[in-house]
Design an enzyme around this catalytic site. Structure first.
Site, mmCIF file in Angstrom:
data_model
loop_
_atom_site.group_PDB
_atom_site.id
_atom_site.type_symbol
_atom_site.label_atom_id
_atom_site.label_comp_id
_atom_site.label_asym_id
_atom_site.label_seq_id
_atom_site.Cartn_x
_atom_site.Cartn_y
_atom_site.Cartn_z
ATOM 1 N N HIS A 1 7.607 -5.080 -10.205
ATOM 2 C CA HIS A 1 6.913 -5.284 -11.482
ATOM 3 C C HIS A 1 7.809 -5.935 -12.534
ATOM 4 C CE1 HIS A 1 3.381 -3.179 -10.152
ATOM 5 N NE2 HIS A 1 4.037 -2.044 -9.955
ATOM 6 N N ASP B 1 2.971 -3.074 -1.232
ATOM 7 C CA ASP B 1 2.900 -1.902 -2.106
ATOM 8 C C ASP B 1 1.450 -1.738 -2.576
ATOM 9 O OD1 ASP B 1 4.916 -0.181 -4.068
ATOM 10 O OD2 ASP B 1 3.080 -0.775 -5.113
ATOM 11 N N HIS C 1 0.416 -1.368 -5.564
ATOM 12 C CA HIS C 1 0.220 -2.130 -6.784
ATOM 13 C C HIS C 1 0.721 -3.565 -6.619
ATOM 14 C CE1 HIS C 1 0.758 2.161 -7.930
ATOM 15 N NE2 HIS C 1 -0.308 1.896 -8.678
ATOM 16 N N ASP D 1 3.237 3.975 -1.317
ATOM 17 C CA ASP D 1 2.197 4.543 -2.176
ATOM 18 C C ASP D 1 0.794 4.170 -1.693
ATOM 19 O OD1 ASP D 1 2.704 1.914 -2.813
ATOM 20 O OD2 ASP D 1 2.838 2.229 -4.975
#
Length: 334
Positions: free
Chosen positions: A154, A190, A192, A279
């Protein structure tokens, strides 16, 4: 497979994050790395290549901010950890700002990523871990694993967010480019979307970015990772986003990953960087997919069969009790 981790990566340990209208316990805890280490049987310590490979990706003013923010926060008389509250969302332009409140807004994309006195130490060590795995693969290893913590995908060239401060996947990819690998691909799996990685390579045609992730119409980071985002200028077509709905199980995820791998194969990469997040597991406390632990071996084998030299960097995964088994299963499958 060689595995790398530096104990200094445990230094970053915020107490709280601002999330959904209130302060909650910070999810990206040092215990994540400790659980993975226990499950994979330990790891080698990376060397120290200095900040030149980091500066090849990140803005110098941003790096100075990461180092200096905790001290500036204390000088301003603030308690706790440095968290932004004001963001320049329109007419952004270079300004000479010195107040820590302003600098936090300039260099952060959310309020869930505190900066502590241990942040720079941990993020720097995380980057060195990614570089060590990359050097191992460049030297002839089939694959290597970087237990990166904090994670990185990110973080943009000049901003932090989503628990990420330095973009370890981008640092690994750029190091491979600088070492002479002509075409590098990044596969981000991932939960996200890796908005920072996409942002860093958005206008470039030498690094292909493919991401399988939760639909940003419903999940963080919301504003990036939509299917129509393909890159710009020279980088047009070098970005592939494959968003999936909440509740996604193995079959749908595997199909999307297969689509990403086919696109990467058409790219003919000299080296692959995998941003791996666990995740996507069915019990992750901040995510919404439904992969099982056994699924990770299948996904890993699908990647491994392509035969590309591969650097695997750790991204998310917040169900600490299951995290070690999920990561070990992925590495074992690979």
């Amino acid at each position: 497979m060689r595995r790398f981790f530096a104990p200094a990566q445990l230094t970053h340990a915020p107490a709280l994050e601002l999330h959904n209208g209130g302060f909650t316990p910070y999810a990206e805890v040092p215990a994540r790395a400790e659980a993975i280490l226990a499950a994979i049987g330990g790891a080698e310590a990376p060397g120290d290549e200095g900040d030149v490979p980091i500066r090849a990706v990140h803005d110098a003013a941003y790096l100075a901010f990461l180092r200096d923010a905790p001290a500036m926060w204390r000088v301003a008389g603030r308690p706790g950890e440095a968290i932004p509250y004001a963001f320049p969302i329109v007419r952004r332009r270079p300004l000479h700002l010195s107040r820590i409140d302003a600098l936090l807004g300039v260099h952060a994309m959310d309020a869930t990523t505190p900066i502590t006195p241990g942040t720079w130490t941990s993020a720097y060590a995380s980057a060195q871990t990614a570089l060590a795995a990359t050097r191992a693969v460049l030297a002839g290893e089939r694959a290597a694993f970087a237990l990166c913590r904090p994670p990185g995908h990110h973080a943009g060239a000049d901003y932090c967010g989503g628990y990420c401060h330095l973009n370890v996947a981008a640092i690994a990819a750029q190091a491979a480019r600088d070492a002479g690998r002509v075409r590098v691909a990044i596969l981000d799996i991932d939960y996200h979307h890796g908005n920072g990685t996409q942002d860093i390579f958005w206008t470039r045609d030498d690094v292909f970015y493919a991401s399988v992730h939760a639909d940003p119409a419903t999940d963080y980071p919301f504003f990036w990772g939509h299917a129509d985002e393909r890159g710009e200028d020279a980088g047009e077509g070098a970005t592939l986003n494959l968003p999936l709905p909440r509740g996604t199980r193995l079959d749908a995820f595997r199909r999307a990953q297969g689509q990403a791998l086919a696109a990467i194969g058409a790219w003919s990469p000299d080296l692959l960087v995998v941003s791996f997040g666990a995740d996507t597991w069915e019990g992750d406390p901040i995510s919404g997919f439904a992969l099982t632990t056994a699924d990770y071996a299948i996904l890993a084998r699908d990647i491994a069969v392509a035969g590309w030299p591969t650097v695997i960097v750790m991204e998310g995964g917040y169900a600490v009790d299951a995290l070690g088994a999920n990561v070990a299963t992925f590495l074992g499958g690979f």
